[in-house]
Design a protein around this motif. Sequence first.
Motif, PDB file in Angstrom:
ATOM      1  N   VAL A 138      -9.664  -7.491   8.597  1.00 62.63           N
ATOM      2  CA  VAL A 138      -8.264  -7.143   8.403  1.00 62.63           C
ATOM      3  C   VAL A 138      -8.046  -5.692   8.829  1.00 62.63           C
ATOM      4  O   VAL A 138      -8.933  -4.848   8.687  1.00 62.63           O
ATOM      5  CB  VAL A 138      -7.884  -7.307   6.909  1.00 62.63           C
ATOM      6  N   GLU A 140      -6.401  -2.249   7.959  1.00 68.90           N
ATOM      7  CA  GLU A 140      -5.912  -1.585   6.753  1.00 68.90           C
ATOM      8  C   GLU A 140      -4.421  -1.280   6.899  1.00 68.90           C
ATOM      9  O   GLU A 140      -4.018  -0.479   7.746  1.00 68.90           O
ATOM     10  CB  GLU A 140      -6.707  -0.305   6.513  1.00 68.90           C
ATOM     11  N   ARG A 250     -10.913  -1.579  -0.878  1.00 68.55           N
ATOM     12  CA  ARG A 250     -10.053  -2.052  -1.956  1.00 68.55           C
ATOM     13  C   ARG A 250     -10.681  -3.280  -2.584  1.00 68.55           C
ATOM     14  O   ARG A 250     -11.334  -4.087  -1.919  1.00 68.55           O
ATOM     15  CB  ARG A 250      -8.648  -2.359  -1.446  1.00 68.55           C
ATOM     16  N   VAL A 252     -10.721  -6.812  -3.792  1.00 68.74           N
ATOM     17  CA  VAL A 252      -9.981  -8.026  -3.486  1.00 68.74           C
ATOM     18  C   VAL A 252     -10.520  -9.159  -4.328  1.00 68.74           C
ATOM     19  O   VAL A 252     -11.706  -9.471  -4.286  1.00 68.74           O
ATOM     20  CB  VAL A 252     -10.109  -8.387  -1.985  1.00 68.74           C
ATOM     21  N   TYR A 254      -9.711 -13.241  -6.055  1.00 70.91           N
ATOM     22  CA  TYR A 254      -9.018 -14.490  -5.804  1.00 70.91           C
ATOM     23  C   TYR A 254      -8.541 -15.082  -7.117  1.00 70.91           C
ATOM     24  O   TYR A 254      -9.221 -15.017  -8.130  1.00 70.91           O
ATOM     25  CB  TYR A 254      -9.942 -15.494  -5.095  1.00 70.91           C
ATOM     26  N   GLY A 284      -0.601 -12.437   6.676  1.00 73.73           N
ATOM     27  CA  GLY A 284      -1.182 -12.204   5.356  1.00 73.73           C
ATOM     28  C   GLY A 284      -1.234 -13.420   4.459  1.00 73.73           C
ATOM     29  O   GLY A 284      -1.480 -13.291   3.257  1.00 73.73           O
ATOM     30  N   HIS A 313      -5.896 -16.061   3.685  1.00 72.82           N
ATOM     31  CA  HIS A 313      -6.064 -14.695   4.171  1.00 72.82           C
ATOM     32  C   HIS A 313      -6.510 -13.832   2.998  1.00 72.82           C
ATOM     33  O   HIS A 313      -6.175 -14.104   1.839  1.00 72.82           O
ATOM     34  CB  HIS A 313      -4.728 -14.198   4.723  1.00 72.82           C
ATOM     35  N   VAL A 314      -7.262 -12.780   3.277  1.00 71.90           N
ATOM     36  CA  VAL A 314      -7.780 -11.945   2.204  1.00 71.90           C
ATOM     37  C   VAL A 314      -6.665 -11.317   1.382  1.00 71.90           C
ATOM     38  O   VAL A 314      -6.840 -11.022   0.206  1.00 71.90           O
ATOM     39  CB  VAL A 314      -8.705 -10.851   2.800  1.00 71.90           C
ATOM     40  N   ALA A 315      -5.470 -11.126   1.978  1.00 72.58           N
ATOM     41  CA  ALA A 315      -4.353 -10.505   1.267  1.00 72.58           C
ATOM     42  C   ALA A 315      -3.331 -11.522   0.792  1.00 72.58           C
ATOM     43  O   ALA A 315      -2.243 -11.147   0.365  1.00 72.58           O
ATOM     44  CB  ALA A 315      -3.668  -9.477   2.176  1.00 72.58           C
ATOM     45  N   TYR A 433     -14.498  -4.628   2.300  1.00 76.37           N
ATOM     46  CA  TYR A 433     -13.196  -5.282   2.134  1.00 76.37           C
ATOM     47  C   TYR A 433     -13.355  -6.552   1.314  1.00 76.37           C
ATOM     48  O   TYR A 433     -14.363  -7.209   1.385  1.00 76.37           O
ATOM     49  CB  TYR A 433     -12.568  -5.600   3.492  1.00 76.37           C
TER      50      TYR A 433
END
Length: 433
Positions: A138, A140, A250, A252, A254, A284, A313-315, A433
């Motif tokens: 990703v 930033e 950051r 992250v 779930y 995202g 997505h990770v975000a 990440y």
Amino acid sequence: MAGAGTDVRVTRGEDGTIRVAAGPVLGHIEVCDDVVAAGPDFTRSVLDVAGAVLVWPVLGEPGLPVAEIHDAGRAQQWLWAVYGERVAAAVHDAAAGEPAGAHVMAETSALAGAAARLGYGHWAARWWPASYPDGIPVLEPDVLGLEFAALTHRCQQLFDDNGDQPDGCVTELIEEHRSALAPLLQWWRATPQLAYRARHLDSVLRLIDDAADCAGLDGTALRRLRSALEQGPDHGRTVTPAGPAALFARQVGYALAAGDPLVAGGRVIARGSGTNDWRRYPPGFIDAAEHAVSWTARALGARRQIEVEVVAHVAAPTTGAPLAAEVRVNGSRPLRVPLGRRDDVWTGRADVDLTPDPSAATSAPPRIEVGVLLPGFDPGAGPEARADRDAIRALARQRLAGAAQPVADDVYDGVAGPFLAETLAATATSEDY
């Protein structure tokens, strides 16, 4: 970037729109009488400027942009700086009713390079193919946002209204992403000042400082930025042994209770992969891998059920996102299957009619097609663009590989040089990440 001697064609459409393009074809963009025909929207970068829209192909050489000018008076403030005085004069003549279709020689332009870079940055914010299984990190968002602010300030001649470029207000960009200023300063102090990356960081930080000063912005982070720039990088020099990506790491997590768990048991009738069309949902939400969408059809007694699983997505948001799968069986009307996020996937299931395909010459399994969309955002399924999506993934990998290598300073005047966010992504590990 195109240099002196580039042949630029100026034409006027029936609706009065004036078109400026470097020849009849620019990359994947073909200049026609009525429209600028292009491939899928994710293969071009677009910048809204005063009185016009500028378009570049993302795949291939960027070159000069195609300009669609709807207000020649407003566009005159930047036309001469992007294309040169002769092109600006040709546009003025076309707007005044002179016969259109002139061929003019464009001049070398630093503003054109900065504009192309800003356009690419906005493209990357929307279309960067971040994917865990594909190994594409990703970008930033706060670092990308601050470099947008710096570039927008540098390209301020292109704009005469805060609403010209969506998400392009310098003040708002600095305010929204100012949390990245402190780690950017740490990165700047930790980088040897003879390195190209230090000069890039220095340029971005000084543009942000100047933009904030012009806008009258204040605050602790901005005061520290100004003080650091006045004192120089040697004052408070730091070392980042873990690499710069660690400065922006950051946490992250779930969500563990959003989507329904997939069904256990039953007889599996069929399995397959769906279509991951990036245009049908915002950035995202979903991992950009081509095989991110998968489905399983099961027989549960007399019932037939389809289960859809999509890599998140990770975000991706954990709540409040009405993401859905669109399921078609034998070309039938689409069935919407609501998806909820659970762990690192979106999941959902629904009962479906899985009778054999009546159009088949012999009895054959049902033909199942699955896509993903966000209702209300979805523009509808477009033509298959798998080759273009693969090309975008290849471009991302190429840029990440280049971001880890030394480059000449002058590439930062165009698209070729990596963004700071790309450099971070190139040096990040899975732990960052």
